[in-house]
Design a protein around this motif. Structure first.
Motif, PDB file in Angstrom:
ATOM      1  N   LEU A 101       0.839  -1.198   0.000  1.00 23.89           N
ATOM      2  CA  LEU A 101       0.000   0.000   0.000  1.00 23.89           C
ATOM      3  C   LEU A 101       0.874   1.248   0.000  1.00 23.89           C
ATOM      4  O   LEU A 101       0.606   2.211  -0.734  1.00 23.89           O
ATOM      5  CB  LEU A 101      -0.926  -0.022   1.214  1.00 23.89           C
ATOM      6  N   GLN A 105       1.018   4.257  -2.757  1.00 27.97           N
ATOM      7  CA  GLN A 105       0.873   5.680  -2.443  1.00 27.97           C
ATOM      8  C   GLN A 105       1.974   6.500  -3.125  1.00 27.97           C
ATOM      9  O   GLN A 105       1.709   7.557  -3.707  1.00 27.97           O
ATOM     10  CB  GLN A 105       0.932   5.881  -0.929  1.00 27.97           C
ATOM     11  N   ALA A 115      -4.713  10.514  -4.096  1.00 23.46           N
ATOM     12  CA  ALA A 115      -4.922   9.325  -3.272  1.00 23.46           C
ATOM     13  C   ALA A 115      -4.566   9.641  -1.826  1.00 23.46           C
ATOM     14  O   ALA A 115      -3.602  10.357  -1.553  1.00 23.46           O
ATOM     15  CB  ALA A 115      -4.083   8.154  -3.775  1.00 23.46           C
ATOM     16  N   GLU A 116      -5.337   9.079  -0.921  1.00 22.20           N
ATOM     17  CA  GLU A 116      -5.192   9.379   0.510  1.00 22.20           C
ATOM     18  C   GLU A 116      -5.104   8.077   1.308  1.00 22.20           C
ATOM     19  O   GLU A 116      -5.937   7.181   1.147  1.00 22.20           O
ATOM     20  CB  GLU A 116      -6.408  10.182   0.971  1.00 22.20           C
ATOM     21  N   THR A 117      -4.095   7.980   2.159  1.00 22.49           N
ATOM     22  CA  THR A 117      -3.973   6.824   3.041  1.00 22.49           C
ATOM     23  C   THR A 117      -4.859   7.019   4.266  1.00 22.49           C
ATOM     24  O   THR A 117      -4.856   8.092   4.879  1.00 22.49           O
ATOM     25  CB  THR A 117      -2.511   6.631   3.480  1.00 22.49           C
ATOM     26  N   LEU A 136      -5.957   2.698   0.967  1.00 21.34           N
ATOM     27  CA  LEU A 136      -5.624   3.840   0.130  1.00 21.34           C
ATOM     28  C   LEU A 136      -6.889   4.235  -0.620  1.00 21.34           C
ATOM     29  O   LEU A 136      -7.481   3.407  -1.330  1.00 21.34           O
ATOM     30  CB  LEU A 136      -4.510   3.468  -0.854  1.00 21.34           C
TER      31      LEU A 136
END
Length: 395
Positions: A101, A105, A115-117, A136
Motif C-alpha cells: 500500500l 501511495q 490518493a489518501e492513506t 488507500l
C-alpha cells in the motif's frame, strides 16, 4: 474501396473508428464477426473507470489511463451515459499488503493521482462493513457503462457516413503495395489500411496478415457474482484488495454498478475456450494452442500455487467467498448469485512472462493491437488517437 477498415467492435475498435471518422479519414468500415457489438471483453467487465494508480510511471498504460479517464467521463457526460465517481478503497489486510500500500501511495504521487492513506479506524468509519489494517482511497475512480459508450461511438461513426458490418468473419488477409484485401464469410472487403482490434483473436489475425507475433493470447476467465438486492448498499465505494505486483490481475473486488447493483469479482482462472463464457466451456482449437505453446507451460510452472487456488475457488464457492471475507466478513454464501463470466485476453511471451503494457505490431498497411489489457476500456479514446497517429505515419 474503403479508406480504413477496423476489425473488431469492442470499445477500442469503436473508438478507433470514431477517431478516424472525426479526423476525416473515410470512408471507414467496422467489421464484427458477432451479430451484436462489444460482445466480448467490453461487454464482460466491471465497468470501472480506473485512475491509473497501478501502472509503472511513464508507461503507455499510465499515460493513456490518465488521459482516458478524463476523456471517458467527458464523452459520457456529453451523450448522457451514466457515470458515478464513487472512489475506490484499496484495503490492506496483512503487514505485507501494508508495505505494498505504501508503495502504491508513492506511485500515485508520481502519477499525479489524488490518493489518501487512511488507517483502520477511518476505514471503518467510511465503510462500516469493511475491515483492514489500512487503505488507500483513490478519489477519481468511477463506474460507467462501457458497452453503451462503444455503441454510441459506433452510432457516431455511421451517422458520419461510416459503415458497421456485423456477422462478418475475417478468414484471410492479403496485402499489396496499395491495399489490403480481407477474405470474409461474406465476400471480399478492400481497404487502403486496416486496424485490427481483435482482442481474444488478436494473435491469430496477426498471423493471417503475415506477422509472426512473439506472443500468444492466453484466455483467463474472470468469474463474477452479483450480491443479492437487499445487500447492494453494503458499500458506497469500490473495495479492492492490494494487488500482487507480480501478477497482471487486481484480485476479487466489490464493485457498485451504475444500475444500482453490487457485484463481486473477478477471479482469474485459465480458460479452455477463448470465447466460452459458460463454466466448463472447452474449445479444442484453443486447448491445442495452449498445450503447444512453451510460454504457457512456463506460466503454469511459475504459478502453480496461485493457479491451484484460483481453480479451487472457481468450483468451490466457499473458497471464493473466503477471498471476499478478508475485507468484507459479513458476506455469506447466500448473498452471492452467479453471473456471466468475462474472459481476459492476456498476451504471454515465449519465456512465460506476461505482457503488462499495450503491445502493437504492424505491416506497411495493417496495424494490430496484440495486447490491450486493463485499463483498455478506460483508455480507449486516447488509445484510438495513438493508433490513428501510428497508422497514418506509415509510408
Amino acid at each position: 474501396m474503403y479508406e480504413v477498415a477496423v476489425v473488431g467492435s469492442g470499445i477500442v475498435g469503436a473508438a478507433t473508428a470514431w477517431e478516424l471518422t472525426s479526423k476525416g479519414y473515410g470512408p471507414v468500415v467496422v467489421i464484427e464477426k458477432e451479430q451484436t457489438v462489444a460482445g466480448h471483453q467490453t461487454g464482460h467487465n466491471s465497468g470501472v473507470i480506473h485512475a491509473g494508480i497501478y501502472y509503472e510511471p511513464g508507461s503507455l498504460k499510465a499515460v493513456l489511463c490518465r488521459e482516458g479517464a478524463a476523456a471517458t467521463k467527458a464523452f459520457a457526460a456529453q451523450y448522457g451515459i451514466p457515470v458515478r465517481t464513487c472512489g475506490k478503497l484499496l484495503v490492506a489486510t496483512n503487514p505485507l499488503e501494508l508495505e505494498r500500500l505504501a508503495a502504491l501511495q508513492k506511485r500515485a504521487e508520481v502519477n499525479s493521482i489524488d490518493a489518501e492513506t487512511v488507517d483502520a479506524a477511518e476505514l471503518r468509519r467510511r465503510e462500516p462493513h469493511i475491515v483492514g489494517l489500512g487503505a488507500l482511497f483513490v478519489r477519481e475512480t468511477a463506474i460507467t457503462d462501457f458497452p453503451a459508450i462503444a455503441a454510441k461511438l459506433l452510432d457516431l461513426v455511421t451517422e458520419a457516413g461510416g459503415e458497421l458490418r456485423t456477422g462478418v468473419t475475417v478468414t484471410d488477409v492479403r496485402e499489396t503495395t496499395d491495399a489490403v484485401t480481407l477474405q470474409t464469410n461474406q465476400g471480399l472487403i478492400q481497404a487502403r489500411r486496416v486496424v485490427f482490434c481483435a482482442g481474444l483473436q488478436a494473435d491469430r489475425l496477426a498471423r493471417l496478415a503475415g506477422l509472426a507475433p512473439d506472443v500468444r493470447i492466453v484466455p483467463f476467465r474472470g468469474e463474477y457474482y452479483d450480491v443479492v438486492p437487499d445487500k447492494v448498499d453494503l458499500v458506497k465505494t469500490l473495495i479492492y484488495p492490494i494487488p500482487d505486483p507480480s501478477l497482471p490481475f487486481l484480485g476479487v473486488h466489490l464493485t457498485p454498478t451504475v444500475t444500482g447493483g453490487l457485484n463481486v469479482g473477478p477471479n482469474a482462472v485459465l480458460g479452455l475456450a477463448r470465447e466460452g463464457y459458460r463454466k466448463g466451456s472447452v474449445n479444442w482449437r484453443d486447448v491445442r494452442d495452449l498445450a503447444t505453446y512453451s510460454g504457457m507451460w512456463r506460466v503454469a510452472r511459475a504459478n502453480v500455487r496461485v493457479g491451484s487456488r484460483e481453480l479451487k475457488n472457481s468450483w468451490w464457492k466457499r473458497g471464493y467467498l473466503r477471498e471476499c471475507r478478508k475485507y468484507c466478513p459479513e458476506l455469506t454464501l447466500s448473498d452471492l448469485t452467479p453471473r456471466e463470466a468475462g474472459i481476459r485476453a492476456q498476451a504471454v511471451m515465449r519465456d512465460g512472462s506476461f505482457v503488462h503494457d499495450f503491445l502493437l505490431r504492424r505491416t506497411d498497411r495493417t496495424l494490430h493491437v496484440i495486447n490491450a489489457p486493463s485499463p483498455a476500456a478506460t483508455s480507449a479514446l486516447p488509445i484510438a488517437a495513438h493508433l490513428v497517429s501510428t497508422l497514418v505515419a506509415a509510408p
